[in-house]
Enzyme design. Structure first.
Site, short mmCIF file in Angstrom:
data_model
loop_
_atom_site.label_atom_id
_atom_site.label_comp_id
_atom_site.label_asym_id
_atom_site.label_seq_id
_atom_site.Cartn_x
_atom_site.Cartn_y
_atom_site.Cartn_z
N GLU A 230 0.87 -1.19 0.00
CA GLU A 230 0.00 0.00 0.00
C GLU A 230 0.90 1.23 0.00
O GLU A 230 2.08 1.15 0.36
CB GLU A 230 -0.90 0.02 1.24
CG GLU A 230 -2.24 -0.65 1.01
CD GLU A 230 -3.19 -0.50 2.20
OE1 GLU A 230 -2.93 0.33 3.10
OE2 GLU A 230 -4.19 -1.22 2.21
N HIS B 153 -9.67 9.83 2.41
CA HIS B 153 -9.28 8.71 1.55
C HIS B 153 -9.50 9.14 0.11
O HIS B 153 -10.56 9.68 -0.22
CB HIS B 153 -10.10 7.47 1.88
CG HIS B 153 -9.52 6.21 1.31
ND1 HIS B 153 -9.53 5.94 -0.04
CD2 HIS B 153 -8.90 5.17 1.91
CE1 HIS B 153 -8.93 4.78 -0.24
NE2 HIS B 153 -8.54 4.28 0.92
N ARG C 228 -1.56 9.30 0.80
CA ARG C 228 -2.98 9.61 0.57
C ARG C 228 -3.30 11.08 0.41
O ARG C 228 -4.15 11.46 -0.38
CB ARG C 228 -3.79 9.10 1.76
CG ARG C 228 -4.01 7.66 1.68
CD ARG C 228 -4.85 7.18 2.82
NE ARG C 228 -4.86 5.74 2.71
CZ ARG C 228 -5.42 4.93 3.55
NH1 ARG C 228 -6.04 5.41 4.60
NH2 ARG C 228 -5.38 3.64 3.37
N HIS D 284 -12.20 10.07 6.09
CA HIS D 284 -12.00 8.65 6.34
C HIS D 284 -11.60 8.32 7.77
O HIS D 284 -12.12 7.38 8.37
CB HIS D 284 -10.91 8.17 5.37
CG HIS D 284 -10.62 6.71 5.41
ND1 HIS D 284 -11.59 5.76 5.17
CD2 HIS D 284 -9.45 6.03 5.64
CE1 HIS D 284 -11.03 4.55 5.25
NE2 HIS D 284 -9.76 4.70 5.55
N ARG E 269 -1.62 9.26 8.47
CA ARG E 269 -1.62 7.83 8.82
C ARG E 269 -1.31 6.97 7.61
O ARG E 269 -1.90 7.13 6.55
CB ARG E 269 -2.99 7.45 9.38
CG ARG E 269 -3.11 5.98 9.74
CD ARG E 269 -4.50 5.66 10.24
NE ARG E 269 -5.48 5.77 9.18
CZ ARG E 269 -5.95 4.74 8.48
NH1 ARG E 269 -5.52 3.52 8.69
NH2 ARG E 269 -6.86 4.93 7.55
#
Ligand code: FAD
Ligand code: SIN
Length: 538
Positions: free
Chosen positions: A131, A247, A293, A354, A389
Site C-alpha cells: 500500500e 481517503h 494519501r 476517512h 496515517r
C-alpha cells in the site's frame, strides 16, 4: 483558542435516586476492534460490560477493506515499518508510541490468527500486499477485501464465549460520570430500559471516529465522534484534532452511500484517470498512484477542477478478470449493483473523510488525562500517526491499544483493590424549548459546511466562516435537552466540528493531511508541535 465552544458538562438532566444502576469492574464503550480486544483482556480478572450504540458489529472496523499492516514476513523488519510510519507522520509522530505499536503488532495479530481469524493464504503462507507509503508488502487481508469483517467476527465470537463479558447493544453512552477528575462510569440510554447509570472501576472509551461530520465520508452512521465529545465535556485533553485523513478513492455515484474503493486496488495496479481518460498521478508524484494519501486526494481535487468534473476514475480493466473478481469480491458486487462491471468499466471515485488522526490524548498504557479513564483505537490519539496515517496501520493500532488498555485496566483494579463506590449525583439542565428544530436539516448543513470549509484544502476565510456558522447553530442546539440519540449525536457532531475547525485555524502551516492554501509550506520552526485542547470551564 479564540472561539472555543464551551458546552454544558452533561447533555441531559438525571438524578441517581430515580435512575436505574448497573455495576461492572470494567466498562467498555464501543464494539469495534479496539473495544472488543480491550474487553477480552479486561475479562481476565473481573466483570466486563460492553455498551454499544447499534448492533455489536456496526462500526468502522466491520467496513475495513485493505488489511492490517504487520511485520510477519521473514524479509520484512520492525525497523522498516517504524521508519515508514515515521516518514508518513511528517515529524509529528510519537516515536515511542510507533515503536510500541509496531513491535507488539505481530504478537497481537498472531493471537488473532491462533484464535481462528482466517487471513488470505497461498501455498499455506499468508499473502502480503503493498500500500502507499509502505516500503514493503506487509498488508495482510481476509476474503480479498473484507478484512474488517473477519477481524470483527473473530473478536465477537471470542467475546461471546467469555462468561465474564456482558454486552448491551443499542445502548447509547451519553456522558462520562466524573468527580474531581476521576471517572466512575457513564450515564447511558436504552430505548426500552431508559436511562441507566453504569458504575465502573475503570472505563474504556473505544467509540471510534467522527467521519459523519463530513458530507462525503467512508464511515458508517455510528461514527459521530461521541467519545471525543464526551471526553472533552468531562475535561480530558484532546490532541491533533486538525488532522483528518481523507481517503482518495470512494465510489462516487450520486445517491449511493460512499463505498470505499480500497487503496489495495491501486496496490494491485489500478490506475487513476481523469475525465479525459488521462493518467494523471505520474504528473504529481514519483510514486504515482501509490503516493501518500494526502497527495493523491489533493491531486484528484485538482484534476476534478481542471476537467470540471465531479469525480475521477480508477481503471483496472488491464488486470485479468479472474484475478480481479477473486481479489476484490465485495467491490465487484457493490459496483455491479450500480451496473458497473469492474473488469470492463471505469470506476467513478472521489475523496472523502476517512479517519480521525487526532482524538483523546493517551499515554503508552492508553490512559487519558482523566483518572480511571482509558481510550483506545480511533477515538484515542496515541501519536502513532503524526500528521498522516499510513494505510492499514489503524486496525493494528486498535488491536494493540485495545489489548493494552484492557490489560492495564484489569491490573490497576487488582493493584488498588478498591470497592466500587457509587455516590449521589443530580444534574439539572436549564431546558429551553425544542419545538421547531429540524435536526436533519442542521446535521446536513453542518456536513456540507465541514466538507466545503474544513475539508481537504483549507484557508482562513473558509475556516472562519465555518467557525461562525457552527457557533450560531450551537447557540440554539447546545442549550436543548434531547431524549434520543439523534439529538445527542448532533450536539456531539457540532462540538467535534468546532474543535476540528478551531485546531485547523490555529495550525498556520501545511503538514500531512492538514493542507492550508494560505500557508502552503511546512513550518518546522513554529509548528513542529501538537495542538492540545481542553475545556476551560466546569
Ligand atoms: P470502530 O470500529 O468504529 O468502533 C466504534 C464503536 O463505538 C462502534 O461499535 C460504535 O457503535 C460505538 N459507539 C460510538 N459512539 C457510541 C456511544 N455514544 N455509545 C455507545 N457506543 C458507541 N484501517 C486499517 O487499518 N485497514 C483497513 O483496511 C481499513 N479500511 C477501512 C475502510 C473503511 C470503509 C473505514 C471506514 C475505515 C477503514 N480503516 C482501515 C480504519 C479502521 O477501520 C478504523 O480506524 C478502526 O476500525 C477503528 O476501530 P475502533 O474500534 O477504534 O472503532
Ligand atoms: C483501504 O483499504 O484503502 C483503507 C485502508 C486504511 O484506511 O487503512
Amino acid at each position: 483558542m479564540k472561539k472555543q465552544i464551551e458546552p454544558n458538562r452533561y447533555l441531559i438532566s438525571f438524578d441517581s435516586h430515580t435512575t436505574s444502576h448497573v455495576f461492572t469492574d470494567v466498562l467498555v464503550i464501543g464494539s469495534g476492534v479496539a473495544g472488543l480486544n480491550a474487553a477480552i483482556q479486561a475479562a481476565n480478572n473481573g466483570s466486563v460490560l460492553i455498551v454499544t450504540k447499534d448492533r455489536i458489529d456496526e462500526n468502522n472496523t466491520a467496513y475495513a477493506q485493505g488489511g492490517i499492516a504487520v511485520v510477519l514476513s521473514d524479509k520484512d523488519t520492525i525497523i522498516k515499518h517504524i521508519k515508514d510510519t515515521l516518514d508518513a507522520g511528517q515529524n509529528l509522530c510519537d516515536k515511542a508510541a510507533v515503536r510500541m505499536i509496531v513491535s507488539k503488532g505481530p504478537k497481537r495479530v498472531s493471537e488473532l490468527i491462533d484464535r481462528g481469524a482466517a487471513f488470505d493464504m497461498e501455498d499455506n503462507q499468508l499473502v502480503f500486499t503493498q500500500e502507499g507509503g509502505h516500503s514493503f508488502p506487509r498488508i495482510i487481508r481476509a476474503q480479498g477485501d473484507s478484512t474488517g469483517k473477519e477481524v470483527e467476527h473473530t473478536l465477537i465470537r471470542i467475546v461471546k464465549e467469555n462468561a465474564n463479558i456482558k454486552i448491551f447493544e443499542h445502548t447509547f453512552a451519553i456522558d462520562l460520570i466524573t468527580k474531581d477528575n476521576v471517572c466512575h462510569g457513564v450515564i447511558a440510554w436504552h430505548a426500552k430500559k431508559g436511562n441507566m447509570l453504569i458504575w465502573a472501576k475503570r472505563t474504556i472509551l473505544a467509540t471510534g471516529g467522527c467521519g459523519q461530520v463530513y458530507r462525503e465520508t467512508t464511515n458508517p452512521d455510528v461514527a459521530t465522534g461521541d467519545g471525543i465529545a464526551m471526553a472533552y465535556r468531562a475535561g480530558a485533553i484532546l490532541q491533533d484534532m486538525e488532522f483528518v485523513q481523507f481517503h482518495p478513492t470512494t465510489l462516487y455515484i450520486a445517491g449511493a452511500a460512499r463505498f470505499l474503493i480500497t487503496e489495495t486496488v491501486r496496490g494491485e495496479g489500478g490506475i487513476l484517470r481523469n475525465k479525459k481518460g488521462e493518467r494523471f498521478m505520474i504528473n504529481y508524484h514519483p510514486q504515482a498512484e501509490l503516493a501518500p494519501r494526502d497527495v493523491v486526494s489533493q491531486s484528484i481535487l485538482k484534476e476534478m477542477q481542471k476537467t470540471d468534473h465531479t469525480n475521477v476514475y480508477i481503471d483496472v480493466r488491464h488486470i485479468p478478470k479472474k484475478r480481479l473478481y477473486t481479489r476484490f469480491p465485495k467491490i465487484r458486487e457493490i459496483c455491479a449493483s450500480f451496473g458497473i462491471d469492474i473488469a470492463k468499466d471505469l470506476i467513478p471515485v472521489r475523496p472523502s473523510a476517512h479517519y480521525m488522526i487526532g482524538g483523546i490524548k493517551v499515554d503508552r498504557l492508553s490512559r487519558t488525562t482523566i483518572k480511571q479513564l482509558y481510550a483506545c483505537g480511533e477515538v484515542a490519539c496515541t501519536g502513532m500517526h503524526g500528521a498522516n496515517r499510513l494505510g492499514s496501520n489503524s486496525l493494528l493500532e486498535g488491536l494493540v491499544t485495545g489489548y493494552t488498555s484492557g490489560s492495564d485496566a484489569c491490573k490497576s483494579i487488582q493493584r488498588s483493590n478498591r470497592e466500587l463506590l457509587p455516590y449521589a449525583i443530580r444534574e439539572s439542565m436549564g431546558v429551553s424549548k425544542i419545538s421547531w428544530l429540524d435536526l436533519n436539516d442542521i446535521g446536513n448543513s453542518l456536513k456540507s459546511l465541514m466538507w466545503r470549509d474544513a475539508g481537504i484544502v483549507r484557508d482562513e476565510r473558509h475556516l472562519l466562516e465555518a467557525e461562525e456558522m457552527i457557533e450560531m447553530w450551537c447557540s440554539y442546539v447546545m442549550d436543548k435537552e434531547f431524549s434520543h440519540p439523534a439529538g445527542w449525536e448532533l450536539q456531539n457532531m457540532l462540538l467535534v466540528s468546532s474543535l476540528i475547525v478551531a485546531s485547523s485555524r490555529k495550525r498556520k502551516e501545511s503538514r500531512g493531511v492538514h493542507h492550508r492554501s494560505d500557508y502552503p509550506q511546512t513550518d518546522n520552526i513554529r509548528w513542529k508541535k501538537h495542538i492540545m485542547i481542553k475545556k476551560s470551564k466546569f
